[in-house]
Design a protein around this motif. Structure first.
Motif, PDB file in Angstrom:
ATOM      1  N   THR A 101     -11.617   7.309  11.133  1.00 43.20           N
ATOM      2  CA  THR A 101     -13.105   6.915  10.615  1.00 43.20           C
ATOM      3  C   THR A 101     -12.739   6.381   9.361  1.00 43.20           C
ATOM      4  O   THR A 101     -13.299   5.251   8.670  1.00 43.20           O
ATOM      5  N   ALA A 102     -11.788   6.988   8.424  1.00 44.95           N
ATOM      6  CA  ALA A 102     -12.111   6.741   7.266  1.00 44.95           C
ATOM      7  C   ALA A 102     -11.062   5.710   6.895  1.00 44.95           C
ATOM      8  O   ALA A 102     -10.733   5.352   5.904  1.00 44.95           O
ATOM      9  N   CYS A 103     -10.176   5.362   7.725  1.00 47.53           N
ATOM     10  CA  CYS A 103      -8.902   3.983   7.940  1.00 47.53           C
ATOM     11  C   CYS A 103      -9.564   2.982   7.961  1.00 47.53           C
ATOM     12  O   CYS A 103      -9.531   2.469   7.016  1.00 47.53           O
ATOM     13  N   ASP A 104     -10.691   3.030   8.919  1.00 46.14           N
ATOM     14  CA  ASP A 104     -11.327   2.187   8.376  1.00 46.14           C
ATOM     15  C   ASP A 104     -11.903   1.910   7.876  1.00 46.14           C
ATOM     16  O   ASP A 104     -12.810   0.532   7.822  1.00 46.14           O
ATOM     17  N   VAL A 137      -4.308   2.034   7.011  1.00 45.01           N
ATOM     18  CA  VAL A 137      -4.431   0.975   6.323  1.00 45.01           C
ATOM     19  C   VAL A 137      -4.228  -0.449   6.103  1.00 45.01           C
ATOM     20  O   VAL A 137      -5.120  -1.418   6.516  1.00 45.01           O
ATOM     21  N   GLY A 138      -3.025  -0.298   6.036  1.00 49.60           N
ATOM     22  CA  GLY A 138      -2.111  -1.334   6.393  1.00 49.60           C
ATOM     23  C   GLY A 138      -2.394  -2.489   7.463  1.00 49.60           C
ATOM     24  O   GLY A 138      -2.784  -3.835   7.767  1.00 49.60           O
ATOM     25  N   TRP A 183      -2.933   2.244  -4.083  1.00 49.76           N
ATOM     26  CA  TRP A 183      -2.442   3.586  -4.429  1.00 49.76           C
ATOM     27  C   TRP A 183      -3.228   3.924  -3.845  1.00 49.76           C
ATOM     28  O   TRP A 183      -4.767   4.029  -3.987  1.00 49.76           O
ATOM     29  N   ILE A 184      -2.759   4.639  -2.560  1.00 53.06           N
ATOM     30  CA  ILE A 184      -3.874   5.656  -1.917  1.00 53.06           C
ATOM     31  C   ILE A 184      -4.010   7.605  -1.995  1.00 53.06           C
ATOM     32  O   ILE A 184      -2.152   7.637  -1.985  1.00 53.06           O
ATOM     33  N   ILE A 190       0.541  -0.589  -0.369  1.00 49.04           N
ATOM     34  CA  ILE A 190       0.585  -0.226  -0.248  1.00 49.04           C
ATOM     35  C   ILE A 190       0.722   1.147  -0.196  1.00 49.04           C
ATOM     36  O   ILE A 190       1.380   1.409   0.780  1.00 49.04           O
ATOM     37  N   LEU A 191       0.877   1.772  -0.969  1.00 45.82           N
ATOM     38  CA  LEU A 191       1.486   2.965  -1.410  1.00 45.82           C
ATOM     39  C   LEU A 191       0.641   4.805  -1.433  1.00 45.82           C
ATOM     40  O   LEU A 191      -0.359   4.945  -1.731  1.00 45.82           O
ATOM     41  N   GLY A 192       1.290   6.044  -0.683  1.00 43.34           N
ATOM     42  CA  GLY A 192       0.509   6.722  -0.975  1.00 43.34           C
ATOM     43  C   GLY A 192       1.099   7.753  -2.531  1.00 43.34           C
ATOM     44  O   GLY A 192       2.396   8.054  -1.984  1.00 43.34           O
TER      45      GLY A 192
END
Length: 220
Positions: free
Chosen positions: A203-206, A62-63, A124-125, A43-45
């Motif tokens: 919350t966005a992460c979940d 997120v990971g 990609w995030i 997972i990459l930003g």
């Protein structure tokens, strides 16, 4: 008199929490039918833009969300991956579109390293959490009776993120998830400032983590 006034106010402060609203949109084109087996995921930003970067702590969140709920999924650390594939995933050279996958895999050192890492999916995030609409005021001082603050402040936090899933086997984009969250935080102060933070980024992460789990995990 002070006890009568401040007691209820402090009680309200302790019982009040920041409110968060969120939405998640998902588009999946080619979902695995039985999980991803022994393949790994990175997972990459996105950080190619000059005016912002997707926060590293959000990528880590997120990971952690995914791996904690399905321990069979191997998540490659972002920094370890970028270092292992240097310089192909630096901000100036990172692939921006699924069509760039062929260009990447045409480089034998890159293809070999991806095989060694067993990297089948790259996510990609892109996004950021911003603070806005601050209001209120607070005054702090030191007097004969000691130091203290008095006032009340509020602000909004807004999170908007998009996760795009690339499949190195199919050499294509296979899924996309959008999540947004917003909430208002408070900072009342009667002698001591007490922040009441709306967990917008969490919350966005979940939300995005749960949707990615549905794609990657055989258990969901």
């Amino acid at each position: 008199m002070k006890t009568t006034l401040f007691g209820p106010l402090l009680l309200i402060t302790l019982l009040t929490t920041g409110c968060v609203t969120s939405t998640v949109d998902e588009m999946v084109f080619n979902e695995p039918t039985a999980g991803i087996g022994d393949a790994s995921v990175v997972i990459l930003g996105r950080r190619h833009a000059s005016d912002y970067e997707t926060e590293p702590d959000f990528i880590e969140c997120v990971g952690d969300h995914i791996s904690s709920r399905d321990k069979s999924i191997s998540i490659i650390d972002e920094i370890d991956f970028v270092n292992a594939l240097y310089p192909w995933f630096e901000p100036r050279t990172a692939p921006l579109h699924p069509g760039d996958i062929d260009r990447l895999l045409a480089q034998e050192p890159v293809a070999q390293r991806l095989r060694e890492l067993k990297t089948e999916y790259m996510i990609w995030i892109d996004g950021v959490t911003v603070r806005s609409d601050s209001a209120g005021s607070m005054t702090c001082g030191i007097g004969p009776g000691g130091a203290g603050c008095f006032g009340f402040g509020t602000w909004n936090n807004d999170s908007n993120y998009e996760a795009v899933i690339w499949d190195f086997t199919d050499r294509a984009e296979v899924g996309r998830v959008n999540t947004s969250a917003s909430g208002q935080s408070y900072m009342p102060a009667v002698v001591i400032p007490i922040p009441i933070i709306a967990p917008v980024q969490g919350t966005a992460c979940d939300g995005i983590g749960d949707q990615l789990l549905e794609f990657l995990s055989s258990e969901y």
